[in-house]
Design a protein around this motif. Structure first.
Motif, PDB file in Angstrom:
ATOM      1  N   ALA A 110      50.383  36.792  48.572  1.00 16.39           N
ATOM      2  CA  ALA A 110      49.193  36.447  49.356  1.00 16.39           C
ATOM      3  C   ALA A 110      49.420  35.242  50.255  1.00 16.39           C
ATOM      4  CB  ALA A 110      48.003  36.174  48.432  1.00 16.39           C
ATOM      5  N   PHE A 111      48.925  35.361  51.466  1.00 16.20           N
ATOM      6  CA  PHE A 111      48.728  34.210  52.357  1.00 16.20           C
ATOM      7  C   PHE A 111      47.543  33.415  51.819  1.00 16.20           C
ATOM      8  CE2 PHE A 111      46.404  32.584  56.127  1.00 16.20           C
ATOM      9  CZ  PHE A 111      47.364  31.718  56.633  1.00 16.20           C
ATOM     10  N   ALA A 112      46.395  34.051  51.755  1.00 16.25           N
ATOM     11  CA  ALA A 112      45.208  33.503  51.088  1.00 16.25           C
ATOM     12  C   ALA A 112      44.231  34.657  50.916  1.00 16.25           C
ATOM     13  CB  ALA A 112      44.575  32.381  51.897  1.00 16.25           C
ATOM     14  N   ALA A 113      43.960  34.973  49.658  1.00 23.34           N
ATOM     15  CA  ALA A 113      43.124  36.150  49.375  1.00 23.34           C
ATOM     16  C   ALA A 113      41.662  35.748  49.290  1.00 23.34           C
ATOM     17  CB  ALA A 113      43.584  36.818  48.095  1.00 23.34           C
ATOM     18  N   GLY A 114      41.152  35.216  50.367  1.00 27.40           N
ATOM     19  CA  GLY A 114      39.728  34.934  50.463  1.00 27.40           C
ATOM     20  C   GLY A 114      39.314  33.600  49.889  1.00 27.40           C
ATOM     21  N   ALA A 115      38.012  33.412  49.832  1.00 28.53           N
ATOM     22  CA  ALA A 115      37.430  32.205  49.266  1.00 28.53           C
ATOM     23  C   ALA A 115      37.373  32.336  47.748  1.00 28.53           C
ATOM     24  CB  ALA A 115      36.030  31.989  49.824  1.00 28.53           C
ATOM     25  N   ASP A 116      37.067  31.236  47.077  1.00 26.18           N
ATOM     26  CA  ASP A 116      36.849  31.258  45.635  1.00 26.18           C
ATOM     27  C   ASP A 116      35.388  31.644  45.403  1.00 26.18           C
ATOM     28  OD1 ASP A 116      36.526  30.733  42.932  1.00 26.18           O
ATOM     29  OD2 ASP A 116      37.999  29.116  42.957  1.00 26.18           O
ATOM     30  N   ILE A 117      35.152  32.919  45.086  1.00 23.91           N
ATOM     31  CA  ILE A 117      33.793  33.468  45.048  1.00 23.91           C
ATOM     32  C   ILE A 117      32.937  32.783  43.985  1.00 23.91           C
ATOM     33  CG2 ILE A 117      32.428  35.574  44.841  1.00 23.91           C
ATOM     34  CD1 ILE A 117      34.281  35.387  47.317  1.00 23.91           C
ATOM     35  N   GLU A 139      42.065  25.364  65.403  1.00 24.28           N
ATOM     36  CA  GLU A 139      41.980  26.056  66.692  1.00 24.28           C
ATOM     37  C   GLU A 139      42.123  25.088  67.865  1.00 24.28           C
ATOM     38  OE1 GLU A 139      39.250  29.626  68.164  1.00 24.28           O
ATOM     39  OE2 GLU A 139      38.115  27.763  67.939  1.00 24.28           O
ATOM     40  N   GLN A 140      41.549  23.904  67.745  1.00 26.08           N
ATOM     41  CA  GLN A 140      41.528  22.938  68.834  1.00 26.08           C
ATOM     42  C   GLN A 140      42.672  21.930  68.762  1.00 26.08           C
ATOM     43  OE1 GLN A 140      37.549  21.332  68.550  1.00 26.08           O
ATOM     44  NE2 GLN A 140      36.626  23.352  68.793  1.00 26.08           N
ATOM     45  N   ALA A 141      43.612  22.139  67.861  1.00 25.15           N
ATOM     46  CA  ALA A 141      44.742  21.220  67.708  1.00 25.15           C
ATOM     47  C   ALA A 141      45.548  21.135  68.989  1.00 25.15           C
ATOM     48  CB  ALA A 141      45.628  21.675  66.555  1.00 25.15           C
ATOM     49  N   ASN A 142      46.102  19.960  69.243  1.00 23.53           N
ATOM     50  CA  ASN A 142      46.909  19.770  70.451  1.00 23.53           C
ATOM     51  C   ASN A 142      48.391  20.044  70.220  1.00 23.53           C
ATOM     52  OD1 ASN A 142      47.549  17.554  68.910  1.00 23.53           O
ATOM     53  ND2 ASN A 142      47.057  16.024  70.465  1.00 23.53           N
ATOM     54  N   LYS A 143      48.721  20.535  69.027  1.00 26.26           N
ATOM     55  CA  LYS A 143      50.071  20.980  68.717  1.00 26.26           C
ATOM     56  C   LYS A 143      49.991  22.432  68.237  1.00 26.26           C
ATOM     57  CE  LYS A 143      51.406  16.300  67.319  1.00 26.26           C
ATOM     58  NZ  LYS A 143      51.887  15.420  66.205  1.00 26.26           N
ATOM     59  N   PRO A 144      51.005  23.245  68.510  1.00 25.14           N
ATOM     60  CA  PRO A 144      50.934  24.654  68.136  1.00 25.14           C
ATOM     61  C   PRO A 144      50.940  24.849  66.626  1.00 25.14           C
ATOM     62  CG  PRO A 144      53.128  24.095  68.928  1.00 25.14           C
ATOM     63  CD  PRO A 144      52.272  22.906  69.198  1.00 25.14           C
ATOM     64  N   ILE A 145      50.090  25.756  66.152  1.00 22.88           N
ATOM     65  CA  ILE A 145      49.983  26.069  64.729  1.00 22.88           C
ATOM     66  C   ILE A 145      50.152  27.584  64.558  1.00 22.88           C
ATOM     67  CG2 ILE A 145      48.557  25.966  62.659  1.00 22.88           C
ATOM     68  CD1 ILE A 145      47.143  23.566  63.816  1.00 22.88           C
ATOM     69  N   ILE A 146      51.110  27.962  63.720  1.00 22.30           N
ATOM     70  CA  ILE A 146      51.417  29.370  63.477  1.00 22.30           C
ATOM     71  C   ILE A 146      51.050  29.720  62.042  1.00 22.30           C
ATOM     72  CG2 ILE A 146      53.272  31.071  63.269  1.00 22.30           C
ATOM     73  CD1 ILE A 146      54.699  29.739  65.560  1.00 22.30           C
ATOM     74  N   ALA A 147      50.384  30.852  61.869  1.00 23.69           N
ATOM     75  CA  ALA A 147      50.123  31.397  60.540  1.00 23.69           C
ATOM     76  C   ALA A 147      51.223  32.395  60.211  1.00 23.69           C
ATOM     77  CB  ALA A 147      48.765  32.087  60.494  1.00 23.69           C
ATOM     78  N   ALA A 148      51.919  32.160  59.095  1.00 18.03           N
ATOM     79  CA  ALA A 148      52.928  33.090  58.595  1.00 18.03           C
ATOM     80  C   ALA A 148      52.298  33.844  57.430  1.00 18.03           C
ATOM     81  CB  ALA A 148      54.180  32.347  58.157  1.00 18.03           C
ATOM     82  N   ILE A 149      51.847  35.073  57.688  1.00 23.30           N
ATOM     83  CA  ILE A 149      51.010  35.830  56.752  1.00 23.30           C
ATOM     84  C   ILE A 149      51.903  36.652  55.825  1.00 23.30           C
ATOM     85  CG2 ILE A 149      49.130  37.499  56.567  1.00 23.30           C
ATOM     86  CD1 ILE A 149      48.382  36.720  59.478  1.00 23.30           C
ATOM     87  N   ASN A 150      52.006  36.214  54.584  1.00 24.59           N
ATOM     88  CA  ASN A 150      52.990  36.755  53.652  1.00 24.59           C
ATOM     89  C   ASN A 150      52.347  37.567  52.520  1.00 24.59           C
ATOM     90  OD1 ASN A 150      51.935  34.122  53.030  1.00 24.59           O
ATOM     91  ND2 ASN A 150      53.200  34.105  51.201  1.00 24.59           N
ATOM     92  N   GLY A 151      51.428  38.453  52.861  1.00 25.07           N
ATOM     93  CA  GLY A 151      50.745  39.243  51.843  1.00 25.07           C
ATOM     94  C   GLY A 151      49.284  39.387  52.209  1.00 25.07           C
TER      95      GLY A 151
END
Length: 258
Positions: free
Chosen positions: A61-68, A95-107
């Motif tokens: 999992a990258f992140a499987a949702g919120a903690d319900i 989203e508004q960061a002034n440096k690039p941010i990449i999501a590496a989605i691993n699941g």
């Protein structure tokens, strides 16, 4: 700076932020969200960091949702405050960061996990990734920007289908929809993210930041004005003069972020 639910590593100008709740499929409880916001802001303030990669621990999992479980006692005002705080301190900050941010989605990237990826500037998915917004199965809707950012990325009809059916999609389907930029084999996911980030980091950092701001303004009603203003401001930077001189001289530019 130490974190309970994150691992932070710095390498060659890249800050790696890894959500470290593998036994919980890296679910985004409130502490984890707070720590992500803190880690991102620290990386943005660090002059030695030029880019950020966000991923999840393990292969599942990258992140499987919120903690319900944290939703159980909320009323409308509690839900409003939770969403507002997360939007301001985490998702909008990314989203508004002034440096690039990449999501590496691993699941799995579900619910708030997909919304976290949507806030990033670029998304790369492992071939085994599964993405979705299942909130309507809980009687909820996405509350961390999912209805807005997904619609911007893939269009109204496709966003509504994903949100209203709550179906998961594969990495290949996400690529076809334009939800992710690339799909890779699991073992080269981070390598691909680093490769893209290193290429961006070789460009003029002030221009990169200006481009992010201009793209973020698309569809807001003043996007063209923002682009013109950011374009004009570039001419006051040493990097623009260096870039133009290097082009004329047929050499590689030496950008200083000035």
């Amino acid at each position: 700076m130490s974190f309970q639910n994150l691992n932070i590593q710095h390498q060659k100008g890249i800050c790696h932020i890894t959500i470290n709740r593998e036994s919980k499929l890296n679910a985004l409880n409130q502490l984890t969200l707070t720590e992500i916001g803190t880690a991102v802001k620290a990386a943005l303030a660090n002059s030695e960091v030029s880019g950020i990669i966000i991923t999840g621990a393990g292969a599942k999992a990258f992140a499987a949702g919120a903690d319900i479980a944290e939703f159980a006692q909320l009323d409308a005002e509690g839900g409003r405050l939770m969403a507002q705080n997360a939007q301001h301190n985490v998702f909008n900050a990314i989203e508004q960061a002034n440096k690039p941010i990449i999501a590496a989605i691993n699941g799995f990237a579900l619910g708030g996990g997909l919304e976290l990826a949507l806030a990033c500037h670029i998304r790369i998915a492992s071939a085994n990734a599964r993405l979705g917004l299942p909130e309507v199965t809980l009687g909820l809707i996405p509350g961390y920007g999912g209805t807005q950012r997904l619609t911007r990325l893939i269009g109204r009809g496709r966003a509504l289908e994903m949100i209203l059916t709550a179906d998961m999609i594969t990495a290949a389907q996400a690529l076809e929809l334009g939800l992710v930029n690339h799909v890779t084999a699991p073992d080269v996911l981070l390598t691909k993210a680093e490769e893209i980030l290193e290429k961006i980091m070789s460009r003029a950092p002030l221009a990169v930041a200006a481009a992010i701001r201009a793209v973020n303004a698309a569809g807001t009603g003043n996007g063209f004005d923002t682009e013109i203003s950011e374009f004009a401001a570039c001419f006051n930077t040493a990097d623009t003069r260096e870039g133009i001189s290097a082009f004329i001289d047929k050499r590689n530019p030496d950008f200083k972020g000035e």
